[in-house]
Structures are given as C-alpha cells and as structure tokens.
Design a protein around this motif. Structure first.
Motif, mmCIF file in Angstrom:
data_model
loop_
_atom_site.group_PDB
_atom_site.id
_atom_site.type_symbol
_atom_site.label_atom_id
_atom_site.label_comp_id
_atom_site.label_asym_id
_atom_site.label_seq_id
_atom_site.Cartn_x
_atom_site.Cartn_y
_atom_site.Cartn_z
ATOM 1 N N LYS B 248 0.776 -1.201 0.604
ATOM 2 C CA LYS B 248 0.069 -0.010 -0.036
ATOM 3 C C LYS B 248 0.562 1.378 0.133
ATOM 4 C CE LYS B 248 -3.501 1.846 -0.102
ATOM 5 N NZ LYS B 248 -4.719 1.237 -1.065
ATOM 6 N N ALA B 249 2.190 1.084 0.962
ATOM 7 C CA ALA B 249 2.975 2.364 0.980
ATOM 8 C C ALA B 249 3.266 2.666 -0.293
ATOM 9 C CB ALA B 249 3.589 2.219 2.248
ATOM 10 N N THR B 250 3.843 1.561 -1.190
ATOM 11 C CA THR B 250 4.697 1.779 -2.228
ATOM 12 C C THR B 250 3.746 1.841 -3.687
ATOM 13 O OG1 THR B 250 5.892 -0.362 -1.524
ATOM 14 C CG2 THR B 250 6.295 0.186 -4.094
ATOM 15 N N PHE B 251 2.203 1.355 -3.654
ATOM 16 C CA PHE B 251 1.719 1.784 -4.682
ATOM 17 C C PHE B 251 0.651 2.352 -3.976
ATOM 18 C CE2 PHE B 251 4.031 -1.637 -5.903
ATOM 19 C CZ PHE B 251 4.564 -1.563 -7.325
ATOM 20 N N PRO B 252 -0.047 3.335 -3.695
ATOM 21 C CA PRO B 252 -0.376 3.745 -3.309
ATOM 22 C C PRO B 252 -1.341 4.381 -3.773
ATOM 23 C CG PRO B 252 1.359 5.665 -3.277
ATOM 24 C CD PRO B 252 1.395 4.383 -4.052
ATOM 25 N N ASP B 253 -2.049 4.074 -4.660
ATOM 26 C CA ASP B 253 -3.087 4.262 -5.789
ATOM 27 C C ASP B 253 -3.198 2.485 -6.425
ATOM 28 O OD1 ASP B 253 -2.966 6.902 -6.567
ATOM 29 O OD2 ASP B 253 -2.709 7.462 -7.911
ATOM 30 N N ALA B 254 -2.527 1.523 -6.578
ATOM 31 C CA ALA B 254 -3.041 0.366 -6.642
ATOM 32 C C ALA B 254 -4.278 -0.148 -5.915
ATOM 33 C CB ALA B 254 -2.060 -0.707 -6.902
ATOM 34 N N LEU B 255 -4.633 -1.140 -6.734
ATOM 35 C CA LEU B 255 -6.110 -1.972 -5.931
ATOM 36 C C LEU B 255 -5.802 -3.382 -5.062
ATOM 37 C CD1 LEU B 255 -8.826 -1.854 -8.491
ATOM 38 C CD2 LEU B 255 -8.910 -0.266 -6.296
ATOM 39 N N ILE B 256 -5.240 -3.623 -4.285
ATOM 40 C CA ILE B 256 -4.393 -4.586 -3.730
ATOM 41 C C ILE B 256 -6.005 -5.419 -2.367
ATOM 42 C CG2 ILE B 256 -3.000 -5.394 -1.307
ATOM 43 C CD1 ILE B 256 -1.731 -2.190 -1.887
ATOM 44 N N ALA B 257 -5.475 -6.516 -2.757
ATOM 45 C CA ALA B 257 -6.261 -7.630 -1.791
ATOM 46 C C ALA B 257 -5.440 -9.194 -1.717
ATOM 47 C CB ALA B 257 -7.708 -7.806 -3.515
ATOM 48 N N ASP B 258 -6.405 -9.422 -0.748
ATOM 49 C CA ASP B 258 -5.962 -10.594 0.082
ATOM 50 C C ASP B 258 -6.986 -11.655 -0.579
ATOM 51 O OD1 ASP B 258 -7.592 -11.524 1.999
ATOM 52 O OD2 ASP B 258 -6.362 -9.647 2.353
ATOM 53 N N PHE B 259 -6.604 -12.654 -0.447
ATOM 54 C CA PHE B 259 -7.059 -14.211 -1.050
ATOM 55 C C PHE B 259 -8.605 -14.348 -0.263
ATOM 56 C CE2 PHE B 259 -4.963 -15.208 2.709
ATOM 57 C CZ PHE B 259 -6.309 -16.554 3.593
ATOM 58 N N ARG B 260 -8.663 -13.532 0.393
ATOM 59 C CA ARG B 260 -9.933 -13.524 1.338
ATOM 60 C C ARG B 260 -10.740 -12.855 0.557
ATOM 61 N NH1 ARG B 260 -7.150 -12.784 6.712
ATOM 62 N NH2 ARG B 260 -5.984 -10.793 5.547
ATOM 63 N N GLU B 261 -10.607 -12.376 -0.081
ATOM 64 C CA GLU B 261 -11.330 -10.559 -1.226
ATOM 65 C C GLU B 261 -11.738 -11.578 -2.341
ATOM 66 O OE1 GLU B 261 -10.177 -6.662 2.081
ATOM 67 O OE2 GLU B 261 -8.659 -7.891 -0.228
#
Ligand SMILES: Nc1ncnc2c1ncn2[C@@H]1O[C@H](COP(=O)(O)OP(=O)(O)O)[C@@H](O)[C@H]1O
Ligand SMILES: [Mg+2]
Lengths: 262, 866
Positions: B248-261
């Motif tokens: 999140k810190a490195t890619f502030p604009d990116a969409l991050i999801a973990d496997f629970r999502e």
C-alpha cells in the motif's frame, strides 16, 4: 435361587396364621466373610439363633465382634456368605433386592447409631416415609398415615418440630425422629444398632426410655445392640458375641419378657 | 460449641511444621482411599477439556482448510492491480519483498482481436499473459487434453476457452492469429479458478506466456491493459497484513486484495465462518469450564466431612486449604491431560468419518498451543470453581462431624453478607479469569479482543444472574405446588429439588447455562446458514449475455427460454451509456480520483427502474413514488462514497450528446449476485426514455448445458457475447457450501459435547444420592420406586433448566446474529421446545445411568461408610 423364589411367592400369598406363629427371627449356620486385598476377614463364624415374637433381646460384645454385621444381615441389608435367615416365617436368604426391600418395609424397623434421616425431608416427612413407601394404608393396615406420624412425633416429644429439617435438630432429637420412623408401619421386628452410641448420657437415656416404652406399647420384637450393662439388664434376653460367635445367651425370668403379641 | 483444640492449634503444638510436602502427602493419601470417586472427577474434567480441545482443534483445522480453498480462487495470497507499470523505486521495493520470502508473478490482461486466419473475420478475446512456471501459486489451471500449464504454454502456443474454438471454428492443434502472429492452440482451458478476478474477463479467454504477448506486440503504449502482480507468502515471510501495508505504501493508487476478498460471497462466508468458529470455541470454553467446575464442586462438597475431621485434630484452615488446593490442582491437571489426549484421539478419528459423510478433509495436527490451553483451563477452572468452597473452609466447624449437630438458625444478615462477600469476590475472580481466557482466544484488533471479553463476561453475568434468580423462583413455586395432592413419589421427587442440601439450584444453573450456550450455537449456526443461502441462492446467475440489441431482445430471450438446462426466467436490464459531468456543481474531471476510481470519468452503463426491486437495500434516502416526473437517480454506496454523493445532491450527465440534470433520491446497495449490482446508477424510467438502449441479461443454466446454449446463441445472434461463469460459480458455491458444512459440523460437535458435559454434571450428583438410595431401601423402597422418585426429580430439573436456558439462548443468539453476523433474527419456537424436551431427557438419562449402579448395591456397605 429358583427354590427360594417359589418359596417366597407362596409365603406372600399365605401370611403366617396368628394361632400358629413362627418365631420372629430364625437364624441357622449364618456366616459372613469378606475377601480383602490381603486376606479373608471372617466376621461371623456360624450363628444359630431363634428369637420369639415380642422378645426384647440385647446383643452385647466388644467392638468389632460382628454385632452390626449380624443386625445388617437380619435386616437383609447385606447377603450372608452361608446360612439361613427366616423373618416372621419368611426365608429371606437369596431374596432379590426388591423383594427384600418390600419385605423390610413391612416387617423390619431399623434404628441406626448415626440416625440416617433423609436430610432433604422434614421430621414429619421422614416419619411418614415408610408408610408412603409401603403404599399407604393398603398393606400396613394404618388408615391415617399423617395422623399416626403426628402421634408418634408427639410421643417422642417433637410434634412442634415436625416441620424442621434434620440439620435443624440436635442429635438426640434426630434419633427420636428416627425412632418414630422405625415404629411408623408397626413392623413386627425392630432392630436397633447402638441407638444411643452417638448421644450423651442424658439424651441417650431419654431415647432409650422412649424406645422401650414404644416397644411395649406396640408389642414389637426388639433386637438391640448396646454396650450399656444397665440397659441390657432390662432386656428379656442377653446374647454376647465375640469374634463372630455367640459366646453366651442368657434369659431373664420369663415373667415380663416373652409375652406374645396380642 | 466450645472448641477444645484451638488454643493448642494457635500455639502450633498440633501440627508444627506443616509443609507443602506434608499437604501433598495427605492429599495423595486421601485420593487413594476413594479412588473411584476421584477417577470420576478426573473423567468429568477430561470430558470438558476434551471437548474444548477437540472443538478448538477442529476449528483451526477447518479454518485453514477453508483459507486454502479461498486461495485457489485468487491463485495467490495477495493480488496487486496497478494502473501504470512499476517505477524503478517500486521495482526495487518488490525485489526487497521477494528477498523476505514473498514470491511474485506478473500477469497482464488485455483485449484484442483474434482470428483463425488472415481472411476470416476476427473476434474480440480477452488475453491473459502469465508466467506458467509460477502461475498459479495455488490451485491449478486445467487443460483439455490434460497437460501441465508450465509445459504446454510456450512463446508460440496459447490455451483458449471453448467459446473461442466455437466462434472461430477451430480445434485444439490449429493455429490462431493474434496481433498478426500465428500461435498454436495447445488446449482448451476447462478450469480457471481465479477467472473472476480479472476486470477484462468479459470476452472469451486466450491464455499465453509473456514472451508470446511480446511477440504478438499486443501491449503498446496507451493500449488498454490491466497489470496485476500475484504474491505468495512463504512460512517465514512477514504475514499478510504487513506485506499488504508495504504494498500500500509503495503503490498508493493500486488496488490490493488478499485471498479472502476474491469474491464478495467468499469474503462474507469466510468472515462469518471465522466469527462463528471463534464463538463456538468460546462457548465450548464455558461449557467445558462448567463441566470442570461442577465436577470439582461436587468433589469438594463430599470432602467437607474429611475437612471437619482434620480441623478437629488440629489442622488450621490454611493447612486444609493447602491440602485441597494441591488436590484440586492435581485433579485438574490429571483431567486436563486425559482430556487433551481424548481431544487428540477425537481429532485423529473424526477426519476419516468427515471425509466420508461431510466431504471435508481437515488436516489434524498436533497443536501444542491448544493442548496447553486445554490443560491450563482445566487447572484454572478447577481452581476457580473450588475457590468459593475452599474459602468456606474457614467457616466449617469441627463440631460438624463430632456431634453431627448444626446451628438451628440461619446466621443473621450481616454475617450472611460477610460470608457472601468472600463468595462474590471469588465469583468476580472467576469472571475476570474467564474473560481473560476468552480474550486470549479472540483474534483481531485490540478493540475486537476487548469487545470479545466484554460480550463474554456480559453473557456470563446475565445468564448466571438470570438463571440463579429464576432457579430460586422456580424452587419456591415447586415448593408451593408440591403441597397439593400428588402421588407420593412425584411429591418426593419434586421436594428433592428444593430441600436443604439438595444443590438443585447449582445444578439447575449449570444445566441452564449449558443449555443456553449449546442452543445459542445451534441458533447462530441456523441463522447464519439461512443468511448464507439467502445471499447465494441456488438460482444465482451463471451465464451473462452482453450487448443485446433492442430489436433482438425478445428473440434472444425466447431462444434462451427454449434451451434445455436453463433454470428459471432470465433477468434482463436495459442500459444506457451515460457520462457524469458534475456532482453538485463540481466537474468530475476536476475531482481528485485515483486508480480504479477514474472510471467515473468515462461513460458508465446506467439503467432505469420504476418500482424498487426487492433486492435493493436502501442505505439512505427514499425511492421515488412514481417513475415519471423529474429525473431522479439512486446511486450505489461505493460510488456515492467516492464521488461524495448524498440524497439531494445534483448530478449532471451527458447522455448521447444531451445534457441531463438529476436529483439524487437515494443511496443503495445491491447484493453482488444480481445483475443490477453491476450498474451503479439507477434512474427513474422517464429520465432515460428515448435514449439508445443496450440490453444485458443474466440467467442460470446447468453448467453442462452452457456450451450448447452458447452455440445456439452464436448461430443466430453472433453479436451477442456470452460470458460463462458457471464453472467459476461452481467453485465459489463449493467454497461457500464447504463453509456451511464446517459450520454445521462444528456446531453439531459442540452440541454433542455440550450434551455430554451436561450429563456429567447431573451424573456428578451421584455420590450425594448414595446415602439417600440406601436409606430409602432400608425403609422398604424397591429399586423401581427409588428410580421413579429420581426420574421425577431429573425430569423437572431438566425441563426447567431447558426452558430457562433456551429462552436466554433465544435472546442471546438474536443479539449475536444481529451484532456480529448481520443476519436476520426470529423467535425460535421449535428449537426451544425441542431443547426443553431434550434437556429433560438428557438429565433423566444421565441421572438414571449414574444412579442405576447404586440401586443394586448392598445397603450395609454404604451405611458402613458413614
Ligand atoms: N466391608 C468390610 N471389609 C472389611 N472388614 C469388615 C467389613 N465390614 C466389617 N468388617 C470387619 O468386621 C468386623 C465386625 O464389624 P462390625 O460388625 O461392625 O462390629 P461391631 O458392630 O460389633 O463393632 C470388624 O472387625 C470389621 O473390621
Ligand atoms: Mg457396630
């Protein structure tokens, strides 16, 4: 086993006739041994005994001589190793638990050294219990159980304490309730195992007087285990045990003792 | 009564050096003399601990199993969607992560035209370029004919979905042209579990390597491509959360999801399952502790005579406490050990049973933490529950045993209060101790953990207080009721409940609390499964038809309805392409939108509706009363958040070159299973009248019949795109089903454990009964008679405890369902009735089984024990 069951049935159908009365208690060749981890304890080593209806028998003997065991066997609270016991004409050897319980309810009253009242019942309910357990007025021949219970409580001087629970009563009082309970259904036989053993002299004397007077009034056969020489002298018969054997069996002059029941 | 001994005691003549060793010796000797009773206590403790460790062990194993299945839906632990290729700094941050053991693979998705040959007409396909050596990190991509992806895919080959073959009239082994380059088709993709994840997954699938992508020259600056990185954590790498934070810190604009999502349904089901499993663990903790507690309490009560005797011969209260403290610890420890072993055996034996009947395969493993917790709880619960009676030792008069006499009157109020204070203190200690244990079980933020502790303590206090009060009241009522004309054994049985020394109140409370929590598990489970089924109904669409022209609409629907395997009526919505110009006067182009939120700068598909569809959840505002009138719009919750839209906001739109001004009527949220949820803005019908409409349809078909449907549609309506998510949906449904199975199984297991523990707490009254049985028999009661008396007692006890417990459970479960699971609530009449009957039955059966062996015993043996 089979034989005794048949025997037993027959006896239930024909209660002993009053003119041809069998002895209250007949014991022959009675032994009791208990196997323990290390060795066998022979508690009773052959007892032969006959007690007539209405007799007042005192059983004496040093501690550990087998008095409680004998009394327990007479009441069918345990099974003998060998020998035969006949209560009021009924052979109880080999009776199953339930028949034994029923017979006990009708024929045997028991007073213990440590009272054994049900802690969850009041004094009156404790007294009434044998009456209720034998099915109310049907078999015990008592028409009004609660009335008799109150009469008995009155005669042991505890009518005003009838709603109290055992924990609220002193030892002497508890034992008096136990006495009333033992007489409740007019059992022909009353067994008492050191009923004053846990009480002080005063209370013990009171309980004993009550026991003897109730016994006279109800005409019960009384077998009493005691250490009290003075008391035993009031009995019609004194049996002494030692090491599981009867070592003496003396009768008083029979004038006051063996009056048959009316 | 005057005590002859205390002066000696005070001077320390009696027992001079009473060491812990001596206490230990005495405690041991005492346990040897009545080994059967002690064995009974140990077993009761073991049952409690065993169920606790069993349930907890299962919960963990199941949870891991579910998580690993959820991972296959993402093919990774974490996914990072970027909108620009990483900068050098970002690249080095990724490299740093991989040095920490976080493996990574890069996926590019784009759409392009594909054709069978230069002269044949092309079609739009969605391309997914992967590194087949790494992708997928979890699960597998299945090809037909079967081949591992890593071997099949090279720079010259592709794997395609069946609709590509169908539309281009190709077969495996043929050549396909992408970006002007020929590729050989090595197989048909039959199974791609992470397919839902891509955003450009609309068209038929072409899967290829990155080298192939480069060779085809498909990615040019400015072309429409989605770049994703998948990450896999190794056991010694940082956990999901820290890695996520770093990304999140490195890619502030990116969409991050973990496997629970990976899918909203999976996320929701997983969250609920997690909450539920920890709830069940907590509840088995209480039930287990009650089991341990009642066993130990009954044990201490039987020791009261011994305690009195010890005090008579000069033991101080502290000595006696020492002895029984040691004994308690030893019993707790022994019970805990046996229980943990028992729990392990259960976990070893059950999986094969599970595999057969539940299609669940949890991996049981020796879990040291759970075992240690189990033993710790056994000892702690034993101590905590024996504390009040041990405190009471101070009050035991030696005269209790010597003269068998007791005070005639109750102590006065101040004394009683002083005595109660010690017990209250002990009670508070118990509560805090257990809340602490509960918190150690909980996961999540400190606030969550704290809240768990609060809920737990609150539930305990409320249930114990309510149950004690009702128990007290009940016993009063019974006392009055039993004065009436009743058969002797019924009267006797009932009076056994309220007489002094009957302990009915404590058994009633223990039983009631047990019933309450056991039923709570059932009710929560039931509510949760119902909720899961509601949000993923079996009729959920698995085929989408895209770009249906208005003139084809009815013909397409007719054709679909005639197809075999189509279940129910297809859902259709008409959409209009509309671009937002401004919100409350602020132009969208001037809004600070990042990443995926920039989509609002492009035209969006919007739809219209007259009446509110029943699946719409209104979050704020009101739906319009009539579909005609001034233009109004209802906005999706997420869009509303991003664009700062409230009911009453003014939105300007550009639709087909016309300016439309709308008032925002409401903010809605639609379950993702519905077609409308893909459209973020719903207008009233008159607002969109006259604009060009494109129809979308969704339907449910049996997965095996989808290819035939696709073929039929393609033949008559080549412009309609068919998106088949039947297989993916099946996988998702599989995960959700599995979660509900786990929930069902665990609750069944916990309920069973609860029943066993409840039985043992009734059975614990056994030794108390011995004397009573014997006296009754001496007075002429048959075994049948005695058991009748007890039956009445147990039946009444069980029914009353069942009623109180289940009423409380109804309230408690509703609260939990609402607060923790967001599920709907109701009044469970049938379960309450069943619990009352079941508790009465269990209490009776347990009481009976425990008392039965005593019935046959020779009275003299027991009378001698006095
Ligand atoms: N269950 C038993 N196991 C071992 N010994 C027993 C048991 N019951 C009684 N005894 C032994 O039998 C003997 C007689 O006991 P008891 O009848 O109680 O004597 P008494 O009542 O005359 O004092 C005692 O020595 C006692 O130790
Ligand atoms: Mg004796």
């Amino acid at each position: 086993m089979h034989a005794t069951q048949c025997h037993n049935k027959k006896l239930e159908v024909h209660p002993p006739r009053s003119d041809l009365r069998a002895p209250a208690i007949q014991v022959s060749g009675l032994t009791k041994s208990i196997p323990t981890a290390t060795h066998r304890v022979d508690i009773l080593r052959g007892i032969d005994l006959e007690i007539q209806l209405g007799e007042f028998v005192a059983i004496m003997g040093p501690s550990g001589s087998g008095k409680s065991t004998l009394l327990g066997l007479l009441a069918g609270l345990d099974t003998p190793t060998s020998g035969q016991i006949i209560l009021d004409g009924e052979d109880i050897t080999g009776l199953d638990e339930d028949r034994m319980a029923l017979l006990r309810g009708r024929k045997v009253g028991f007073v213990f050294q440590s009272y054994h009242l049900l802690p969850t019942l009041t004094a009156e309910e404790n007294v009434l219990l044998p009456y209720e357990l034998t099915g109310g007025n049907g078999s015990s021949g008592i028409s009004d159980g609660p009335k008799r219970a109150r009469e008995l409580l009155e005669s042991v001087g505890l009518l005003d304490r009838r709603d109290h629970y055992p924990v609220q009563l002193s030892g002497g009082e508890q034992q008096r309730v136990a006495l009333a309970r033992a007489f409740m259904v007019r059992p022909p036989i009353l067994l008492a195992d050191e009923p004053t053993g846990n009480l002080d002299t005063e209370n013990g004397k009171h309980v004993l007087e009550l026991l003897i007077s109730l016994n006279l009034r109800e005409g019960t056969t009384l077998v009493l285990v005691t250490h009290d020489e003075a008391l035993s002298s009031r009995a019609s018969r004194r049996i002494t045990l030692r090491d599981g054997r009867i070592v003496s069996d003396e009768r008083e002059n029979a004038e006051r003792a063996t009056e048959p029941r009316p | 009564m005057p005590n002859a001994l205390p002066s000696r005691d005070r001077e320390g003549v009696g027992i001079l050096n009473f060491s812990w060793a001596t206490a230990c010796k005495i405690a041991w000797r005492e346990s040897r003399s009545s080994s059967f009773k002690f064995l009974f206590v140990i077993l009761a403790v073991a049952v409690g601990v065993g169920s606790l460790t069993g349930v907890r062990g299962f919960s963990r194993a199941f949870h891991e199993m579910l998580l690993s299945q959820a991972r296959t839906l993402m093919a990774a632990d974490l996914s990072l969607r970027v909108f620009e290729l990483p900068t050098p700094q970002q690249d080095s941050a990724l490299a740093a992560l991989s040095r920490l053991g976080v493996d990574r693979t890069w996926i590019t998705e784009t759409v392009t035209m594909a054709s069978a040959s230069v002269e044949k007409p092309p079609m739009l396909v969605s391309v997914k370029a992967v590194d087949p050596k790494k992708y997928p990190f979890y699960g597998e991509i299945r090809l037909s004919p079967p081949a591992p992806l890593s071997r099949a895919l090279t720079a010259d080959t592709v794997a395609v979905s069946d609709d590509v073959l169908l539309r281009l009239n190709l077969k495996v082994g043929d050549s396909i042209r992408l970006g002007g380059q020929p590729f050989r088709i090595v197989g048909e993709v039959t199974y791609e579990p992470d397919r839902m994840l891509g955003t450009l997954n609309v068209g038929p699938r072409v899967m290829m390597t990155r080298d192939g992508l480069d060779r085809a020259g498909l990615i040019l600056p400015g072309s429409r491509a989605a770049e994703r990185f998948l990450f896999r954590l190794s056991p010694n790498s940082p956990g999901i959360e820290p890695v996520r934070e770093r990304l999140k810190a490195t890619f502030p604009d990116a969409l991050i999801a973990d496997f629970r999502e990976s899918h909203p349904l999976v996320t929701q089901a997983l969250n609920r399952a997690t909450t539920f499993l920890s709830l069940v663990s907590l509840i088995t903790l209480i039930i287990g502790a009650i089991g341990v507690g009642t066993a130990m309490r009954a044990h201490i009560q039987q020791r009261m005579d011994s305690i009195a005797i010890m005090k008579c011969i000069g033991a101080r209260s502290s000595h006696v406490m020492r002895i029984y403290l040691l004994q308690t610890i030893a019993l707790g420890l022994a019970g805990g050990l046996v229980g943990v072993a028992f729990g392990l055996v259960v976990q070893r034996v059950f999986p094969s049973f599970l595999a057969r009947y539940f299609e669940l395969e949890p991996t049981a493993h020796w879990d040291f933490v759970t075992a240690a917790q189990g033993i710790g709880i056994a000892v702690l619960a034993s101590l905590l529950f024996t504390l009040p009676p041990l405190i009471g030792i101070r009050r035991i008069r030696p005269s209790l045993i010597l003269r068998r006499e007791m005070e005639e009157t109750k102590p006065d109020w101040p004394t009683r209060f002083a005595e109660a204070r010690a017990s209250l203190l002990a009670g508070a200690t118990i509560l805090i101790g257990f809340a602490g244990i509960a918190m150690s079980f909980a996961t999540g933020t400190p606030r969550d953990i704290w809240r768990t502790g609060e809920y737990f303590a609150g539930a305990l206090v409320i249930s114990f207080t309510a149950l004690s009060a009702v128990a007290w009241l009940m016993l009063r009522v019974l006392k009055i009721a039993s004065r009436g004309k009743l058969p002797a054994s019924v009267r006797h049985g009932i009076s056994n409940l309220y007489r002094p020394g009957a302990h009915a109140q404590s058994v009633l409370v223990a039983l009631g609390v047990g019933v309450m929590f056991t039923l709570t598990i059932y009710l929560v489970q039931h509510g949760m499964i119902a909720e899961m089924n509601r949000s993923s109904p079996p009729g959920m669409p698995n085929v989408f038809l895209i770009d249906i022209a208005p003139k084809d609409r009815d013909a397409v629907l007719d054709l679909v309805k005639q197809q075999r395997g189509v279940e129910g009526a297809p859902e259709v919505i008409g959409t209009v392409a509309a671009k937002i110009s401004s919100v409350d006067g602020q132009p969208v182009d001037q809004m600070n939108l990042k990443g995926f939120a920039r989509r609002y700068r492009s035209p969006r598909s919007v739809t219209s509706a007259a009446a509110m569809p029943d699946y719409v959840d209104l979050v704020r505002g009101r739906w319009w009363d009539s579909a005609s009138g001034a233009p109004q719009v209802c906005v999706d919750e997420d869009a509303a958040k991003i664009l700062h839209i409230q009911p009453g906001s003014e939105m300007r739109w550009a639709i087909s070159g016309r300016e439309v001004q709308t008032r925002v009527a409401c903010v809605q949220s639609i379950d993702s299973v519905h077609l409308s949820s893909r459209v973020e803005f719903i207008f009233n019908t008159s607002a969109l009248a006259g604009f060009p409409v494109i129809y979308y349809s969704s339907l449910r078909a049996q997965p095996s019949t989808v290819p035939a449907l696709q073929e039929a549609l393609y033949k008559r309506f080549p412009t309609v795109t068919v998106v088949n998510i039947a297989d993916v949906l099946q996988i998702i449904q599989g995960v959700v089903d599995r979660i509900s199975q786990v929930v069902r199984f665990i609750s069944m297991f916990a309920i069973l454990a609860g029943a066993v523990i409840l039985s043992s707490s009734v059975a614990g009254t056994r030794f108390r009964r011995m004397r009573e049985v014997v006296i009754l028999k001496t007075l002429g009661a048959t075994r049948w008679r005695v058991s009748r008396i007890f039956s009445v007692e147990f039946l009444v006890l069980g029914a009353v405890a069942g009623l109180m417990g289940s009423l409380l459970a109804g309230g408690f479960a509703n609260l939990l369902l609402k607060r923790m699971l967001d599920a709907q609530t109701s009044i469970p009449v049938v379960p309450i009735a069943v619990s009352v009957v079941a508790t009465a039955f269990i209490a009776n059966a347990a009481g009976w089984m425990a008392s039965f062996p005593i019935l046959g015993q020779k009275p003299l043996e027991i009378l001698r024990e006095e």
